[in-house]
Scaffold this active site. Structure first.
Site, PDB file in Angstrom:
ATOM      1  N   ILE A  55      22.171  38.819  73.727  1.00 42.05           N
ATOM      2  CA  ILE A  55      21.691  38.030  72.201  1.00 42.05           C
ATOM      3  C   ILE A  55      20.884  36.763  72.425  1.00 42.05           C
ATOM      4  CG2 ILE A  55      23.745  36.263  72.422  1.00 42.05           C
ATOM      5  CD1 ILE A  55      22.995  36.331  68.970  1.00 42.05           C
ATOM      6  N   SER A  56      19.687  36.217  72.711  1.00 41.19           N
ATOM      7  CA  SER A  56      18.834  36.110  73.244  1.00 41.19           C
ATOM      8  C   SER A  56      19.045  34.697  73.403  1.00 41.19           C
ATOM      9  CB  SER A  56      17.247  35.960  72.843  1.00 41.19           C
ATOM     10  OG  SER A  56      16.886  37.615  72.672  1.00 41.19           O
ATOM     11  N   GLN A  57      18.375  33.880  74.228  1.00 39.24           N
ATOM     12  CA  GLN A  57      18.492  31.795  73.446  1.00 39.24           C
ATOM     13  C   GLN A  57      18.238  31.775  72.656  1.00 39.24           C
ATOM     14  OE1 GLN A  57      16.331  30.674  77.473  1.00 39.24           O
ATOM     15  NE2 GLN A  57      17.250  28.483  77.085  1.00 39.24           N
TER      16      GLN A  57
END
Ligand code: SAM
Length: 193
Positions: free
Chosen positions: A42-44
């Site tokens: 899951i992206s930053q």
């Protein structure tokens, strides 16, 4: 535009990132990419916000997203555009994101389980394209599927380091490219690995 950005920031701050995770929920508050299984992340959060602001969503935008992942970025795109077409190549991630986003009440997201490295021709052109995995080059098919006046964000480079590019297609069909920053995304599998 200032109001639109403020609305996006307000929405982003309220969006519960842990809702998009099955495991490691206790780390959702960290401003870091976190594993979601299948060697994906899951992206930053700060990067998700930055990319959402940079792509300049409009209420009538038709958006193509490549790399649904957890659906976290998809939610932000869908909340501030007309419709989102999102592609994910890993079946369990695709299924879970679809369930979550339906549960969250979105009805303007179209999901596809497939290799999205050459886009989704059937519904082109798109006003906005966001690629959330790293390609070795900008796929020419995505440039073709971008509408006149459209904008695309894509990380391009090696598997270890990429430049986050913002491409704009002018009225005359010319592409103008701006480098936003250095980033590190998981690879975009398929034709442009
Ligand atoms: N923004 C997403 C989020 O916050 O959950 C994370 C995206 S993750 C960094 C990249 C995603 O792109 C992964 O789920 C991966 O499976 C997907 N992906 C990689 N190559 C792809 C391809 N060719 N077609 C579709 N999805 C792809």
């Amino acid at each position: 535009m200032i109001n639109q950005n403020e609305d996006i920031i307000t929405y982003f701050k309220k969006l519960d990132r842990s809702f998009f995770m099955e495991e490691l929920k206790e780390f959702a508050f960290l401003d870091e990419a976190i594993p979601i299984g299948h060697e994906q992340t899951i992206s930053q959060p700060s990067l998700v916000l930055e990319m959402t602001l940079a792509i300049d969503l409009q209420p009538d935008s038709k958006v193509l997203e490549i790399g649904t992942g957890s659906g976290y970025q998809t939610a932000l795109l869908a909340a501030f555009s007309d419709s989102v077409y999102t592609i994910e190549r890993i079946a369990p991630l695709h299924e879970r994101a679809k369930e979550r986003l339906k549960k969250a009440g979105f009805s303007n997201i179209h999901f596809k389980l497939d290799d999205g490295s050459t886009g989704w021709e059937k519904h082109a052109p798109y006003n906005r394209i966001m690629v959330t995995a790293a390609a070795a080059q900008v796929p020419p098919e995505l440039i073709d599927q971008l509408a006149i006046g459209g904008k695309m964000i894509i990380p391009v480079g090696t598997p270890l380091l990429q430049e986050l590019l913002l491409l704009k297609k002018d009225e005359d069909g010319e592409i103008r490219t701006t480098v936003l920053e250095d980033v590190r995304f998981v690879p975009l599998k398929g034709k442009y690995e």
